[in-house]
Design a protein around this motif. Structure first.
Motif, PDB file in Angstrom:
ATOM      1  N   ILE A   1       0.848  -1.197   0.000  1.00 42.42           N
ATOM      2  CA  ILE A   1       0.000   0.000   0.000  1.00 42.42           C
ATOM      3  C   ILE A   1       0.878   1.239   0.000  1.00 42.42           C
ATOM      4  CG2 ILE A   1      -1.770   1.261   1.290  1.00 42.42           C
ATOM      5  CD1 ILE A   1      -2.720  -1.341   2.404  1.00 42.42           C
ATOM      6  N   ARG A   2       0.542   2.198  -0.828  1.00 43.02           N
ATOM      7  CA  ARG A   2       1.292   3.449  -0.860  1.00 43.02           C
ATOM      8  C   ARG A   2       0.362   4.579  -0.453  1.00 43.02           C
ATOM      9  NH1 ARG A   2       5.360   2.316  -5.007  1.00 43.02           N
ATOM     10  NH2 ARG A   2       5.060   0.125  -5.480  1.00 43.02           N
ATOM     11  N   SER A   3       0.956   5.663   0.008  1.00 39.23           N
ATOM     12  CA  SER A   3       0.093   6.780   0.360  1.00 39.23           C
ATOM     13  C   SER A   3       0.575   8.042  -0.327  1.00 39.23           C
ATOM     14  CB  SER A   3       0.024   6.966   1.873  1.00 39.23           C
ATOM     15  OG  SER A   3       1.080   7.760   2.311  1.00 39.23           O
ATOM     16  N   PHE A   4      -0.309   8.985  -0.430  1.00 37.83           N
ATOM     17  CA  PHE A   4      -0.042  10.170  -1.216  1.00 37.83           C
ATOM     18  C   PHE A   4      -0.953  11.293  -0.759  1.00 37.83           C
ATOM     19  CE2 PHE A   4      -1.833  12.401  -4.980  1.00 37.83           C
ATOM     20  CZ  PHE A   4      -0.738  13.201  -5.252  1.00 37.83           C
ATOM     21  N   ILE A   5      -0.415  12.507  -0.692  1.00 35.63           N
ATOM     22  CA  ILE A   5      -1.219  13.677  -0.319  1.00 35.63           C
ATOM     23  C   ILE A   5      -1.834  14.252  -1.590  1.00 35.63           C
ATOM     24  CG2 ILE A   5      -1.012  16.062   0.480  1.00 35.63           C
ATOM     25  CD1 ILE A   5      -0.699  14.539   2.825  1.00 35.63           C
ATOM     26  N   THR A   6      -3.158  14.354  -1.631  1.00 37.48           N
ATOM     27  CA  THR A   6      -3.789  14.818  -2.874  1.00 37.48           C
ATOM     28  C   THR A   6      -3.626  16.315  -3.091  1.00 37.48           C
ATOM     29  OG1 THR A   6      -5.897  15.342  -1.861  1.00 37.48           O
ATOM     30  CG2 THR A   6      -5.595  13.090  -2.639  1.00 37.48           C
ATOM     31  N   GLY A   7      -3.294  17.026  -2.019  1.00 33.61           N
ATOM     32  CA  GLY A   7      -3.125  18.475  -2.166  1.00 33.61           C
ATOM     33  C   GLY A   7      -4.359  19.251  -1.759  1.00 33.61           C
ATOM     34  N   SER A   8      -5.474  18.558  -1.554  1.00 32.36           N
ATOM     35  CA  SER A   8      -6.714  19.260  -1.184  1.00 32.36           C
ATOM     36  C   SER A   8      -6.784  19.476   0.319  1.00 32.36           C
ATOM     37  CB  SER A   8      -7.935  18.456  -1.624  1.00 32.36           C
ATOM     38  OG  SER A   8      -7.924  18.330  -3.006  1.00 32.36           O
TER      39      SER A   8
ATOM     40  N   GLU B   1      -5.848  17.717   5.753  1.00 28.44           N
ATOM     41  CA  GLU B   1      -5.313  17.720   4.399  1.00 28.44           C
ATOM     42  C   GLU B   1      -5.482  16.303   3.887  1.00 28.44           C
ATOM     43  OE1 GLU B   1      -1.429  19.412   3.846  1.00 28.44           O
ATOM     44  OE2 GLU B   1      -1.777  20.845   5.456  1.00 28.44           O
ATOM     45  N   GLN B   2      -6.125  16.193   2.755  1.00 23.57           N
ATOM     46  CA  GLN B   2      -6.540  14.880   2.290  1.00 23.57           C
ATOM     47  C   GLN B   2      -5.365  14.046   1.785  1.00 23.57           C
ATOM     48  OE1 GLN B   2      -8.639  14.617  -1.414  1.00 23.57           O
ATOM     49  NE2 GLN B   2     -10.170  13.270  -0.531  1.00 23.57           N
ATOM     50  N   GLY B   3      -5.359  12.802   2.213  1.00 26.32           N
ATOM     51  CA  GLY B   3      -4.386  11.849   1.683  1.00 26.32           C
ATOM     52  C   GLY B   3      -5.130  10.659   1.113  1.00 26.32           C
ATOM     53  N   VAL B   4      -4.519   9.966   0.197  1.00 26.74           N
ATOM     54  CA  VAL B   4      -5.144   8.730  -0.287  1.00 26.74           C
ATOM     55  C   VAL B   4      -4.137   7.600  -0.139  1.00 26.74           C
ATOM     56  CG1 VAL B   4      -6.793   9.675  -1.923  1.00 26.74           C
ATOM     57  CG2 VAL B   4      -4.456   9.256  -2.663  1.00 26.74           C
ATOM     58  N   ILE B   5      -4.676   6.395   0.023  1.00 27.88           N
ATOM     59  CA  ILE B   5      -3.807   5.227  -0.048  1.00 27.88           C
ATOM     60  C   ILE B   5      -4.208   4.461  -1.280  1.00 27.88           C
ATOM     61  CG2 ILE B   5      -3.066   4.940   2.321  1.00 27.88           C
ATOM     62  CD1 ILE B   5      -5.516   3.266   2.845  1.00 27.88           C
ATOM     63  N   TYR B   6      -3.223   3.858  -1.913  1.00 28.86           N
ATOM     64  CA  TYR B   6      -3.525   3.219  -3.191  1.00 28.86           C
ATOM     65  C   TYR B   6      -2.611   2.035  -3.443  1.00 28.86           C
ATOM     66  CZ  TYR B   6       0.525   5.832  -4.968  1.00 28.86           C
ATOM     67  OH  TYR B   6       1.778   6.337  -5.165  1.00 28.86           O
ATOM     68  N   LEU B   7      -3.007   1.253  -4.430  1.00 35.06           N
ATOM     69  CA  LEU B   7      -2.229   0.087  -4.830  1.00 35.06           C
ATOM     70  C   LEU B   7      -1.722   0.311  -6.246  1.00 35.06           C
ATOM     71  CD1 LEU B   7      -4.693  -2.746  -3.758  1.00 35.06           C
ATOM     72  CD2 LEU B   7      -2.645  -2.008  -2.543  1.00 35.06           C
ATOM     73  N   LEU B   8      -0.515  -0.166  -6.496  1.00 33.59           N
ATOM     74  CA  LEU B   8       0.053  -0.041  -7.823  1.00 33.59           C
ATOM     75  C   LEU B   8       0.633  -1.400  -8.165  1.00 33.59           C
ATOM     76  CD1 LEU B   8       0.414   2.304  -9.788  1.00 33.59           C
ATOM     77  CD2 LEU B   8       2.686   2.648  -8.836  1.00 33.59           C
ATOM     78  N   HIS B   9       0.484  -1.814  -9.409  1.00 33.74           N
ATOM     79  CA  HIS B   9       1.015  -3.112  -9.819  1.00 33.74           C
ATOM     80  C   HIS B   9       2.519  -3.158  -9.554  1.00 33.74           C
ATOM     81  CE1 HIS B   9       1.950  -6.593 -12.241  1.00 33.74           C
ATOM     82  NE2 HIS B   9       0.655  -6.858 -12.261  1.00 33.74           N
TER      83      HIS B   9
END
Lengths: 468, 539, 311
Positions: free
Chosen positions: B283-290, B507-515
């Protein structure tokens, strides 16, 4: 007595005087409804349904008297807790942010490519971990440009399987991390990976620990868990027999409070529109011809209206302000938009029944329209009508939930089974109790009405009279 | 017909294609290293692929793969040459030299005229572009959009096919960053003239000049983007094909597709991440900037125009608890300021250079403010209306705030749940006390947040009006000196805190999956996100 | 018969006109409008947009324009899918919803009739009780749960077999349709099961069944020729509106299985107040419903010759 043809005299053919004594009814006479009631009482399904309905009524009305927990009281220390016994927690003092350990003698960035960076050594908990915060620290890595911290609930198997990415530290000389994310009393595996500021090294260090369930002094005081809690004491936490929801609200209290709205809407709305539908469809089918045609086109019209759009319109028309409960307007709106299905079904049945032999027979015997409808036609549609009613119960419960989402049903924080279900769906795999409990209550209600409907059908069915 | 015949008849794809009127998709793996193909999903059908009118994330994501502006962002977030190979700046004049080898997907060169046409057309009142304002930086842009001047007055001119001169309305420090935005993309005039209203309505209805071209678009079902053989930097594009084969906003469905090896990327939520962990996925996480915040209604006569009431709420609220216990997914940061952590400052990050003042939860202090507010407002505070959207997250957060304010301050909050357009109607007319709001950046500069509460900004839904604040915004807008701008914004940040203009939530962050075989996928806060254009597949 | 159908069609056209008119004014009475967006636009931009979509005209004029366009079969351009005509949206996405809906109805009808007949035959015995419990579960749990569970099951099945047995989501081939259709048909199947059971029990008590038994007809023949045929009327009655409801109401399934059906366009249109799409889809679905109802009324006569609808 034994008659013989030649014994007959002319006088024998004269009508007798009307007298009550001619026909002696040995048992008390039962009207249709009395008989139906008798058979209803003998029906096992009906009896079970009555017991369930009584239990639901007790749960809804009596429950809150026994279990007096406030259904909207939030407890962020115990969110999404599964059903179980009361838990004990350590009292801790109010939270103070941890100043992350920093080694100013080291540079913030290094020059090594990420694959040559070393593993963080000496990974340990800086303080005894509890559910308020977990503080971990490690010895800074030479040339590091930062660290990524992960958390897992089982031992990681590879770099691909380190668990949740909690956060990153973007300078190499800071060597600690404070985790406060939704901590529960369970085993955690913290992994730290060194980075060059952007990309990760190819190894990781892992630390296993189990935070102690904790509550702050202030919260313990506020919840009345102890007279004078001191840091280090152990207190018994608030007891939630059926667990809590995503804001730590008591599920049992919410189910009991939600029952009021859901059962009200779930019973009254179907009852109202089914009765209306029966009258409408029965009339339309029986009258037939042009009037039937017009009435059924009106039904088509109502069905074809976009439900959501008209619900918004009703909401405005009724002037439901923010935070106000719109249960009665919602009831009206539901009835206004939901009757055509029953009407159409009843009409179909009536079209079939009115052509039956016994209707013609009754009409020949001089039965009036009222009598025909009330006595022969409607009772014979009862089976189908009761099925639509039992199906309308969950439909109304979910319609309420859907409508509270657009601000038309009950106002938050008032719960209802339908909205609890909808919220539970979102976490159905991680916290199944939030879905299963309200869904089970809806199922039980629907079961009760199905059994009740079956019992009633059998009791009302005139053809069953002779066959028992 | 025997049963076997029936089955084989039903199995024919052509038959179903006929019935469905949808071309059957050949089911493929999430990534294929041999054909250099990846498959992804979209959350919705791109509503508008006409770059002059696109406003939403999905359209901008697709356009980002199909088109290229004067400049673009690289994987580290730096501006690099795009169609323009170089530029120089003199006061308000920007002169761009366009590269000779930039081509449209039909092989024709991308010329300076394509930019002139596109920018003029986007500002043309007849085009009715919602994002026209973003081109107001160009001289006469606003006047043209208001219909006060002809479009030929716009400060953009083609000196020749490959030289473009742009004159600005006023000094704009971030003008180059704007040039990476979708509204600034070039458009080929002949194509627009030929297609009219149907421009960009289908795959064959527009031309592309980016790394990929839209080969096939089945509405509501799939988009197929293939490598654009005319793209000038084609040698650095690894992927041959990006297939967006699934369109669904359901996170669980997308996780299922990911688990079934059908898509190479998906975001997760509070429930699905546990499945992902159980399946040993990275799982990776990322700040969307919003940034999400509660906005108060500052209009006269509203209870929330009282400063002490706002301060009481400010001190009764704990952004940490909100993020850790209510949102409870990693990646989100507690809201402290309206200016998010990723914004650039003078040399480093703005928030490092100008730390935001923070109100730690302090119930005693909050109650003091509340007592003063009650005094000023004359007695008990009537129920406050909290306007929120109809999404599950919005509703969960609203209930949390309702509970907190009742518990800590005894304030009665009425939650007003409204569907999207009804909520906007109420926000516009000011029919609320507090409204749940959020802001996502349009471009990579502090001004995208900075002017949000200026008195003239229509997105200032609470109608906050403070001449001091306005002055700081003007200073920052009209200066090209970074230090001056950042100082002004730091002052604005202080005012936002002192006046408790809004209550920052997170501050919104998302977690996501990448191949795991996919590399070089870039996440960024503005523009194309996620960016697959220069992604590679490991063998 | 032709006269009857012609009369019904005429009545249908009037019904649709009523639907269109009511929806048109309801839609405009709801606060907000399709041009509002997260980002506020200036008055100038707004005026430009209003002019483009003809929203600057008085409501009465807009209505007349709408009706005259509708008579020409033109519903205009969508507000959210800004380059697409509403006609194209319906033409491209309705067949998807329709085929999914029809498959779902077939599954639901076959299942419903079968289970319903079975429960009636085994009345108050184990199969009856088991099926009733399943039915209750089926209608007391939000439909999303079944869609999500069905999809998750496919992921596991595919993982276990190592080959793609059925696709997890998407659209295009018959294999894409099976799981969504099954999930979509569950609710209707539950309703039909219960209706069929009740109706069968009614029929089983009829004299003609007793007569048939007395005549010595085989059980199968009685079941097929007499019981089933007589009991099926309520099923047929609900089928018409259910086909229409399933093709409109399939949006949850459409979301979960990434199916490009019309259902989600319709739901989204109401949320976004996309005037043209709301009108287009409502009128289209209205027409579809009217046709289905006519079809069902005609079917009545075939299934039960005693029923005279055109009386």
């Amino acid at each position: 007595m034994n008659y013989r043809a030649h014994d007959l005299k002319r006088e024998d053919f004269a009508p007798l005087e009307k007298s009550q004594l001619d026909e002696v009814v040995a048992r008390p006479s039962l009207s249709y409804w009395q008989d139906a009631w008798r058979r209803f009482k003998q029906n096992t399904r009906a009896i079970i349904s009555m017991y369930i309905l009584i239990a639901l009524a007790v749960f809804t009305l009596g429950g809150p008297l026994l279990w007096t927990v406030d259904a909207s009281k939030q407890n962020l220390n115990q969110t999404s807790q599964p059903p179980g016994l009361a838990k004990h927690a350590l009292v801790v003092s109010a939270f103070e942010r941890w100043v992350l350990p920093t080694d100013p003698s080291r540079p913030e960035y290094g020059d090594l490519p990420p694959e040559e960076l070393a593993n963080p050594e000496g990974l340990r908990a800086a303080e005894a971990p509890n559910t308020q915060s977990v503080r971990i620290t490690w010895r800074p890595v030479a040339e590091a440009g930062g660290y990524n911290i992960y958390r897992h609930t089982r031992p990681p198997t590879s770099l691909q399987d380190l668990g949740l990415p909690l956060g990153s530290i973007e300078t190499g000389n800071v060597h600690g991390y404070e985790d406060r994310l939704n901590l529960k009393q369970e085993d955690y595996f913290y992994s730290v990976v060194t980075t060059d500021g952007f990309d990760e090294a190819e190894t990781y260090a892992t630390l296993q620990l189990r935070p102690q369930l904790a509550i702050t002094r202030e919260h313990a005081l506020e919840q009345g868990l102890s007279e004078d809690p001191r840091a280090g004491d152990t207190v018994t936490l608030a007891f939630y027999p059926l667990g809590t929801d995503y804001l730590g609200r008591d599920m049992l209290a919410r189910l009991m409070e939600g029952a009021r709205v859901s059962l009200f809407i779930g019973v009254i709305a179907p009852l109202a529109f089914v009765i209306f539908g029966v009258a409408y469809g029965g009339f339309s089918g029986y009258i037939g011809g042009t009037i039937d045609n017009i009435l059924m086109r009106l039904a088509d019209f109502v069905v074809a209206l976009p439900f959501l759009l008209f619900m918004i319109l009703f909401k405005i028309a009724f002037g439901i302000g923010p935070g106000e409960s719109g249960v009665i307007p919602m009831l009206v709106a539901l009835v206004l938009l939901s009757w055509p299905a029953t009407a159409r079904l009843v009409r179909g049945q009536v079209l079939q029944i009115r052509e039956q032999g016994y209707i013609d027979a009754a009409r020949l015997m001089g039965a009036s329209n009222h009598y025909l409808i009330a006595r022969h036609i409607l009772p014979n549609t009862m089976g189908v009508v009761l099925v639509t009613f039992t199906f309308a119960v969950p439909m109304a419960i979910f319609a309420e939930a859907f409508l509270s989402f657009i601000g038309m049903g009950v106002a938050p924080p008032t719960p209802s089974w339908g909205s609890m279900c909808n919220e539970g769906v979102k976490t159905m795999l991680s916290h199944p109790h939030e879905l299963i409990l309200p869904a089970a209550l809806i199922s039980i209600t629907v079961l009760a009405f199905n059994l009740f409907g079956d019992g009633l059908t059998e009791a009302l069915d005139a053809r069953m009279r002779g066959r028992e | 017909m025997s049963i076997r015949n029936v089955i084989s008849f039903l199995g024919q794809q052509r038959l179903w294609a006929f019935f469905c009127l949808i071309i059957p998709i050949v089911s493929q793996a999430a990534v294929n290293g041999e054909t250099r193909t990846i498959t992804i999903s979209l959350t919705e059908e791109p509503p508008q692929l006409n770059s002059m009118k696109a406003t939403d994330q999905v359209s901008i994501f697709v356009l980002g793969h199909l088109m290229e502006g004067l400049v673009r962002y690289d994987r580290r977030g730096r501006l690099v040459p795009g169609v323009a190979k170089s530029w120089d700046v003199q006061d308000l004049d920007y002169t761009f030299q366009l590269r000779d080898d930039a081509r449209w997907s039909d092989g024709k060169p991308v010329t300076a005229h394509d930019f002139v046409f596109s920018w003029r057309n986007a500002l043309d009142p007849g085009t009715a572009s919602e994002y026209a304002f973003i081109l107001y930086a160009v001289k006469n842009g606003e006047a043209i959009n208001k219909g006060e001047r002809p479009i030929t007055d716009l400060g953009i001119h083609a000196l020749d096919d490959h030289t473009l001169v742009v004159t600005l309305e006023r000094p704009t420090a971030y003008f180059l960053k704007l040039c990476a935005f979708a509204s600034y993309l070039p458009v080929q005039e002949d194509m627009v003239r030929a297609k009219g209203d149907r421009y960009a309505a289908d795959a064959g209805d527009f031309l592309m000049n980016g790394p990929f071209k839209l080969e096939d678009w089945v509405h509501g079902a799939s988009l197929r983007m293939i490598k654009n053989e005319h793209y000038w930097d084609r040698d650095n594009i690894f992927l041959n094909e990006i297939n967006a084969d699934y369109i669904t906003s359901d996170t669980r469905a997308r996780l299922n597709l990911f688990l079934d090896d059908k898509i190479a990327y998906t975001s997760l939520d509070g429930d699905t991440y546990k499945d992902a962990l159980a399946n040993q996925l990275r799982i990776r996480s990322f700040i969307t900037g919003s940034v999400f915040f509660l906005e108060y209604n500052h209009r006269d006569g509203r209870l929330t125009s009282n400063l002490n009431l706002r301060r009481a709420i400010q001190y009764a609220y704990d952004a940490d608890e909100m993020v850790n216990k209510v949102l409870a997914t990693p990646g989100n940061l507690p809201g402290i300021s309206v200016f998010p952590v990723w914004l650039d400052g003078v040399e480093g990050k703005f928030r490092d250079e100008y730390p935001a003042p923070k109100a730690e939860r302090n119930i005693v202090r909050a109650r003091e403010y509340l007592a003063r507010a009650k005094e000023e407002l004359g007695g008990d505070i009537p129920p406050l209306i909290l306007l929120v959207g109809d999404s599950p997250t919005a509703s969960k957060q609203a209930e949390y705030i309702q509970g907190e304010l009742l518990n800590n301050l005894g304030l009665d909050i009425r939650i007003d749940k409204q569907i999207f357009k009804q909520r906007l109607a109420k926000m516009t007319s000011g029919d609320f006390d507090i409204v749940g709001a959020g802001w996502g950046p349009d471009f990579d500069d502090i001004m995208t947040f900075g002017d949000l509460f200026a008195s003239w900004n229509l997105n200032n839904r609470g109608r906050y009006n403070n001449p001091d604040y306005d002055q700081h915004v003007r200073t920052a807008m009209n200066s090209v000196d970074t230090l001056t701008r950042m100082e002004a914004m730091a002052n604005a940040q202080q005012i936002l805190f002192d006046d408790a203009v809004v209550l920052p939530q997170y501050e919104q962050g998302v977690i996501y999956l990448l191949h795991p075989k996919l590399r070089g996928v870039v996440r960024r806060v503005t523009g194309v996100d996620p960016d697959f254009t220069r992604a590679r597949i490991l063998p | 018969m032709f006269r009857y159908i012609a009369k019904r069609l005429l009545a249908g056209v009037i019904t649709i006109w009523f639907i269109a008119t009511a929806t048109f004014f309801a839609m405009h009475a709801v606060p907000g409008d399709p041009l509002m967006n997260d980002r506020a636009v200036s008055d100038e931009v707004r005026r430009n947009l209003e002019a483009r979509y003809g929203l600057d005209k008085p409501l009465g004029e807009q209505y007349i324009i709408f009706i005259s366009n509708m008579l020409r079969g033109d519903f205009g351009i969508s507000f959210t899918q800004q380059n697409r005509r509403v006609n194209d949206i319906i033409r491209e996405h309705f067949p998807v919803s329709a085929i999914l809906g029809i498959l779902a109805i077939i599954i639901a009808a076959l299942g419903g009739i079968l289970w319903g007949a079975l429960t009636a035959l085994y009345r108050n015995r184990l199969p009856d009780i088991l099926i009733m419990l399943l039915v209750i579960l089926g209608i007391s749990v939000p439909g999303f749960v079944f869609a999500a569970t069905g999809q998750l099951a496919l992921v596991h099945v595919n993982a276990i077999f190592g080959v793609k047995v059925l696709p997890v989501a998407g659209w295009g081939t018959f294999s894409h349709m099976l799981m969504p259709a099954l999930v979509l048909g569950l609710g209707t199947m539950a309703l039909l099961t219960r209706l069929m059971r009740t109706s069968m029990i009614d029929v089983m008590g009829e004299d003609y069944i007793r007569t048939a038994h007395a005549k010595g007809l085989s059980k199968q023949r009685i079941f097929l020729r007499h019981q089933l045929r007589n009991a099926i009327l309520p099923v047929v009655t609900v089928l018409g509106p259910q086909i229409s409801a399933i093709t409109t109401g399939g949006f949850v399934v459409e979301y979960v299985f990434a199916i490009p059906g019309l259902g989600r366009y319709f739901v989204q249109a109401v949320q976004q107040l996309d005037y043209t799409v709301i009108m287009g889809t409502t009128v289209f679905y209205g027409a579809f419903l009217v046709l289905m109802v006519i079809l069902v009324d005609i079917l009545y006569g075939f299934i039960d010759p005693r029923v005279r609808v055109s009386a």
